[in-house]
Design a protein around this motif. Structure first.
Motif, short mmCIF file in Angstrom:
data_model
loop_
_atom_site.label_atom_id
_atom_site.label_comp_id
_atom_site.label_asym_id
_atom_site.label_seq_id
_atom_site.Cartn_x
_atom_site.Cartn_y
_atom_site.Cartn_z
N ASP A 178 4.11 8.90 4.64
CA ASP A 178 5.23 8.82 5.33
C ASP A 178 5.51 7.13 5.63
N THR A 181 7.34 5.75 2.59
CA THR A 181 8.90 6.16 2.56
C THR A 181 9.55 5.29 3.68
N HIS A 185 12.27 2.51 2.38
CA HIS A 185 13.76 2.55 2.71
C HIS A 185 14.07 1.27 3.28
N GLY A 237 8.54 13.86 -1.85
CA GLY A 237 9.45 12.64 -1.62
C GLY A 237 9.10 11.47 -2.62
N ALA A 238 9.28 10.43 -2.17
CA ALA A 238 9.14 9.15 -3.08
C ALA A 238 7.85 8.66 -3.56
#
Length: 258
Positions: A178, A181, A185, A237-238
């Protein structure tokens, strides 16, 4: 040398990063990144006779020595790297991403014996090849192995993004995945997609564990299990470079919805 069994060790570097031509023995072993380059931490006295910058392969060896000391039992120490420097992707040498490549036509400057105190040279002489030692780590990097780490007048974008993401999560420490991410961003927006942070990990680590093993005071969002193309998958996710083999023995909590 101070961390004890079950401790978490954190290493944060903010400074100059660089690269240099690698050594052919690592190419022969299939351990090199494309371009046959060492990613580096620049030392203060670089340029003096016999002084080299700190290479990714040396950082990998030192982490391994901490966790697997010679003639001693292995120590369960989680190593966290936070690297705010240019070309920092792959600074701990995640072995899942290497492939054999053709040697570039450049003059070789660093011999195998010039890494640390010659440990890789000793391995090559005794085994006939080189290999990266085992290591358990989670690595956050400011950028990819081919990008610069950008700065503004307040400092490096990565360190600022890391600080902001941790401040926003004061009540509940974020999981590593988390946190990455959020950092990714922030930096991609600030850099206009010119800088892409990496999250890399290897060994017995869990990217969904709380940052620096802090106590979680409230339930965290768990990865969900969904069915796609007749296969059950976990959308994570990423996270950069997630390998299927990473999850073979990793328990994932499941929950139903509706």
């Amino acid at each position: 040398s101070k961390p004890k069994d079950a401790d978490t060790a954190a290493f944060h570097y903010s400074g100059l990063g660089s690269w240099e031509d690698g050594s052919p023995e690592f190419v022969e072993a299939g351990l090199e990144t494309a371009g046959n380059r060492n990613e580096l931490i620049v030392v203060q006295n670089y340029g003096e006779e016999g002084v080299f910058n700190i290479a990714d392969k040396e950082l990998r060896w030192m982490i391994s020595e901490l966790q697997f000391p010679k003639d001693q039992a292995p120590r369960n120490i989680l190593f966290i790297g936070l690297m705010d420097s240019c070309f920092s992707g792959s600074l701990f040498r995640d072995t899942e991403k290497r492939s054999r490549i053709t040697l570039p036509k450049t003059e070789q400057k660093r011999r195998l014996a010039d890494y640390l105190e010659g440990q890789y040279q000793e391995m090559y002489e005794s085994e006939g090849y080189v290999a990266f030692p085992d290591a358990n780590f989670i690595l956050f990097t400011a950028c990819s192995p081919r990008e610069s780490a950008l700065e503004c007048r307040n400092g490096g974008l990565f360190t600022q993004a890391l600080t902001k993401a941790l401040e926003d999560a004061k009540i509940n420490p974020p999981a590593y995945a988390d946190l990455h991410t959020k950092i990714k961003h922030i930096i991609e927006v600030q850099s206009g997609q010119g800088q892409h942070p990496f999250l890399e990990y290897e060994g017995k680590v869990n990217p969904f564990q709380s940052f620096l093993s802090q106590e979680v005071k409230a339930p965290q969002l768990l990865p969900s299990l969904i069915k796609k193309d007749e296969k059950w998958i976990v959308p994570i996710g990423a996270i950069h470079g997630l390998q299927e083999s990473t999850w073979k023995n990793n328990e994932i909590q499941l929950y139903t919805k509706d």
